[in-house]
Design a protein around this motif. Structure first.
Motif, short mmCIF file in Angstrom:
data_model
loop_
_atom_site.label_atom_id
_atom_site.label_comp_id
_atom_site.label_asym_id
_atom_site.label_seq_id
_atom_site.Cartn_x
_atom_site.Cartn_y
_atom_site.Cartn_z
N ARG A 204 0.83 -1.20 0.00
CA ARG A 204 0.00 0.00 0.00
C ARG A 204 0.87 1.26 0.00
NH1 ARG A 204 -5.54 1.28 1.94
NH2 ARG A 204 -5.58 3.55 2.09
N TYR A 205 1.94 1.23 0.80
CA TYR A 205 2.87 2.37 0.88
C TYR A 205 3.43 2.71 -0.51
CZ TYR A 205 7.37 4.69 1.78
OH TYR A 205 8.45 5.53 1.76
N LEU A 206 3.71 1.70 -1.31
CA LEU A 206 4.33 1.93 -2.63
C LEU A 206 3.36 2.48 -3.66
CD1 LEU A 206 6.61 -1.23 -2.92
CD2 LEU A 206 7.36 1.14 -2.62
N LYS A 207 2.05 2.39 -3.38
CA LYS A 207 1.08 2.90 -4.34
C LYS A 207 1.01 4.43 -4.28
CE LYS A 207 -1.97 -1.15 -4.29
NZ LYS A 207 -3.32 -1.65 -3.93
N GLN A 208 0.55 5.02 -5.37
CA GLN A 208 0.38 6.46 -5.44
C GLN A 208 -0.89 6.87 -4.72
OE1 GLN A 208 2.60 8.51 -6.57
NE2 GLN A 208 1.77 10.23 -7.71
N GLY A 209 -0.80 7.85 -3.84
CA GLY A 209 -1.97 8.37 -3.15
C GLY A 209 -2.33 9.76 -3.63
N GLU A 210 -3.08 10.48 -2.82
CA GLU A 210 -3.54 11.81 -3.21
C GLU A 210 -3.08 12.91 -2.27
OE1 GLU A 210 -7.77 11.55 -3.50
OE2 GLU A 210 -7.73 10.26 -5.29
N PHE A 236 12.01 12.55 1.25
CA PHE A 236 11.18 11.35 1.13
C PHE A 236 9.73 11.70 0.78
CE2 PHE A 236 14.60 9.42 3.69
CZ PHE A 236 14.77 8.23 3.01
N ALA A 237 9.44 12.95 0.49
CA ALA A 237 8.07 13.38 0.25
C ALA A 237 7.44 12.61 -0.91
CB ALA A 237 8.04 14.88 -0.05
N PHE A 238 6.13 12.36 -0.78
CA PHE A 238 5.40 11.65 -1.84
C PHE A 238 3.91 11.83 -1.63
CE2 PHE A 238 5.67 8.72 1.66
CZ PHE A 238 4.52 7.93 1.62
N LEU A 239 3.12 11.41 -2.60
CA LEU A 239 1.67 11.40 -2.48
C LEU A 239 1.23 10.05 -1.94
CD1 LEU A 239 0.67 13.16 -5.84
CD2 LEU A 239 0.73 14.18 -3.56
#
Length: 319
Positions: A204-210, A236-239
């Motif tokens: 789940r962590y590896l998936k793209q979020g919003e 480490f920022a990401f969606l």
């Protein structure tokens, strides 16, 4: 330019940034940095921070890391620039030189991070807790139209959060950290239901979020400065899931032995939608990886105290 803590002033002066009447007086380490080389440069006009990413982790040179992470950090500061709240908690970017993987920001002063909570030096104050809440609410409330997927950094983090700590034979002797920790870790490294749940969470962590996340929201990314609390190091920022930032925060409140009412206060203040189950799982896995993984902290804890936290982490993930 290949920046190091002992880089000569003559070399630093070749960076295409300085004013015509500016003379470099000295450079020094800006403090221990896990991921990047970070140098404080003082001139006759000002003091600035220069950060450069390398193709490896600064603290662990044997671990490869994507050199493009400095680009993500720059994009993060651009994204939060739309929020006056977030600008107030962040250093001002002065120059980005992508071809040299260099980011130059204002110097926030010789403040200290919040790692002292691990040693029992202090408890978070009411103002600190309010600031951390304000930051996350403002950050998670942003709606960026686009943001780098940061896949390579997520994969690096994934390995050290969801995989490496739970390998029975990973080559890392936990008894070198604290005698008895190696045997203690085997209960969790051999717990198949726990490892399956962690594997699911890792996917789940590896998936793209919003939701835009800081991605490493823990005490060494918070600075005490003369101008108040500041938040740094968003490479480490990401969606993704907002519960990840909060889960990391909650885990480190436990590791810093902060009162339970701090978490209660944060949950009462954080008005955005949350999954309590997901928050618990991210909190649990962060506890486990910090206690039995390679990313160790300067914890002032006995082995029985760590055992109780490990048991809590297991319950958070499986309940």
């Amino acid at each position: 330019m290949n920046l190091e803590e002992n880089t000569r002033l003559e070399e630093i002066s070749t960076i295409p940034f300085w004013k015509a009447d500016e003379r470099i007086l000295k450079s020094e380490s800006a403090g221990e940095s896990n991921m990047n080389v970070v140098v404080r440069v003082t001139t006759n006009l000002r003091s600035v921070i220069i950060k450069q990413s390398k193709p490896y982790v600064n603290k662990f040179p044997q671990i490869p890391a994507p050199i493009e992470r400095i680009d993500v950090e720059h994009e993060f500061f651009k994204a939060i620039g739309k929020s006056s709240t977030l600008r107030n908690y962040s250093p001002q970017v002065l120059k980005f030189i992508p071809e040299q993987h260099l980011l130059i920001t204002e110097d926030l002063g010789k403040g200290s991070d919040f790692a002292g909570i691990y040693r029992g030096d202090f408890k978070l104050g009411k103002t600190d807790v309010n600031d951390l809440c304000d930051y996350l609410i403002a950050l998670h409330g942003l709606e960026p139209k686009a943001f780098p997927d940061n896949t390579l950094m997520k994969k690096l983090n994934h390995e050290h959060i969801f995989s490496f700590p739970f390998q029975v034979e990973n080559g890392f002797d936990l008894d070198s950290i604290q005698y008895g920790l190696q045997d203690l870790s085997l209960k969790y490294k051999t717990n198949i239901p726990l490892k399956r749940k962690i594997e699911e969470l890792g996917k789940r962590y590896l998936k793209q979020g919003e939701t835009l996340l800081h991605g490493d929201f823990y005490p060494e990314s918070w600075l005490k400065t003369g101008a108040g609390l500041k938040v740094i190091d968003p490479e480490f920022a990401f969606l993704g899931d907002p519960e990840f930032d909060l889960g990391v925060l909650f885990a480190h409140l436990d590791l810093g032995q902060q009162p339970e009412e701090v978490k209660t206060k944060i949950l009462q203040t954080y008005a955005l939608p949350l999954s309590p189950e997901l928050l618990n799982q991210y909190q649990g896995v962060e506890l486990l990886r910090r206690l039995i993984g390679i990313a160790q902290l300067p914890l002032n804890m006995t082995l029985p105290q760590k055992e109780r936290l490990l048991e809590k982490a297991e319950q958070l993930i499986l309940s």
